[in-house]
Design a protein around this motif. Structure first.
Motif, short mmCIF file in Angstrom:
data_model
loop_
_atom_site.label_atom_id
_atom_site.label_comp_id
_atom_site.label_asym_id
_atom_site.label_seq_id
_atom_site.Cartn_x
_atom_site.Cartn_y
_atom_site.Cartn_z
N ASP A 11 0.81 -1.23 -0.15
CA ASP A 11 0.22 -0.02 0.03
C ASP A 11 0.94 1.30 0.13
N LEU A 12 0.35 2.18 -0.82
CA LEU A 12 0.98 3.44 -0.72
C LEU A 12 0.37 4.29 0.39
N LYS A 13 0.84 5.05 0.84
CA LYS A 13 0.34 6.29 1.90
C LYS A 13 -1.09 6.60 0.73
N ASP A 14 -1.92 7.08 1.57
CA ASP A 14 -3.17 7.66 0.95
C ASP A 14 -3.13 9.14 0.61
N SER A 15 -2.42 9.34 -0.22
CA SER A 15 -2.22 10.86 -0.87
C SER A 15 -2.05 10.52 -2.17
N GLU A 16 -2.55 11.72 -2.67
CA GLU A 16 -2.20 12.00 -4.42
C GLU A 16 -0.65 12.12 -4.62
N GLU A 17 0.00 12.81 -3.69
CA GLU A 17 1.51 12.97 -3.62
C GLU A 17 2.10 11.64 -3.77
N ALA A 18 1.40 10.81 -2.92
CA ALA A 18 2.29 9.59 -2.71
C ALA A 18 2.12 8.67 -4.14
N LYS A 19 0.87 8.71 -4.80
CA LYS A 19 0.47 7.96 -5.84
C LYS A 19 1.35 8.76 -7.11
N ILE A 20 1.22 9.98 -7.23
CA ILE A 20 2.15 10.46 -8.28
C ILE A 20 3.58 10.28 -8.19
N GLY A 21 4.22 10.53 -6.81
CA GLY A 21 5.55 10.37 -6.77
C GLY A 21 5.97 8.90 -7.05
N TYR A 22 5.26 8.11 -6.44
CA TYR A 22 5.76 6.67 -6.86
C TYR A 22 5.69 6.24 -8.22
N ASP A 23 4.61 6.76 -8.94
CA ASP A 23 4.70 6.42 -10.34
C ASP A 23 5.61 6.89 -11.17
N ALA A 24 6.19 8.42 -10.78
CA ALA A 24 7.06 9.01 -11.36
C ALA A 24 8.26 8.51 -11.13
N CYS A 25 8.71 7.96 -9.94
CA CYS A 25 10.15 7.66 -9.82
C CYS A 25 10.15 6.12 -10.49
N HIS A 26 9.33 5.51 -10.82
CA HIS A 26 9.38 4.17 -11.69
C HIS A 26 9.46 4.27 -13.20
N LYS A 27 9.28 5.38 -13.46
CA LYS A 27 9.43 5.93 -14.91
C LYS A 27 10.83 5.75 -15.44
N ALA A 28 11.83 6.02 -14.34
CA ALA A 28 13.22 6.14 -14.79
C ALA A 28 14.11 5.41 -13.64
#
Length: 113
Positions: A11-28
């Motif tokens: 589970d990610l922390k329940d925040s948009e920042e966590a979802k966006i940040g997690y997705d972004a760091c896995h792009k590279a």
């Protein structure tokens, strides 16, 4: 070659920042992180996200164990830095020990045509 398949959840922390940040760091993902995954015997790793729930599909060689991978990860400073960074986004699953982020799932159904 014989392989093993594992499905894990996190589970990610329940925040948009966590979802966006997690997705972004896995792009590279850094090459040394990819190398550590490969060196542990992982042949394929795919992560899916729905809201703040992650599901990881891993296909590994027959020699792979989570214990071996954990030992390799502890000895790798790049992996330790990556894991610490990801902890900004991830949280414990309910009912798991502290700092337990990815938990293996149990197969309950398997259909083959």
């Amino acid at each position: 070659m014989k392989t093993q398949t594992f499905v894990l959840i996190c589970d990610l922390k329940d925040s948009e920042e966590a979802k966006i940040g997690y997705d972004a760091c896995h792009k590279a993902v850094a090459p040394e992180i990819i190398e550590s995954i490969r060196d542990a015997g992982v042949l394929q790793m795919t992560i899916y996200r729905w809201e703040n729930r992650l599901t990881m599909l891993m296909v590994t060689d027959e020699e792979f164990t989570f214990e071996k991978k954990a030992k390799m990860d502890l000895a790798n400073p790049a992996v330790q830095k990556w894991e610490k960074f990801l902890s900004n986004y991830q949280t414990n699953l309910p009912g798991t020990p502290e700092n337990w982020r990815w938990a293996p799932m149990t197969k309950v159904f398997d259909f083959h045509a």
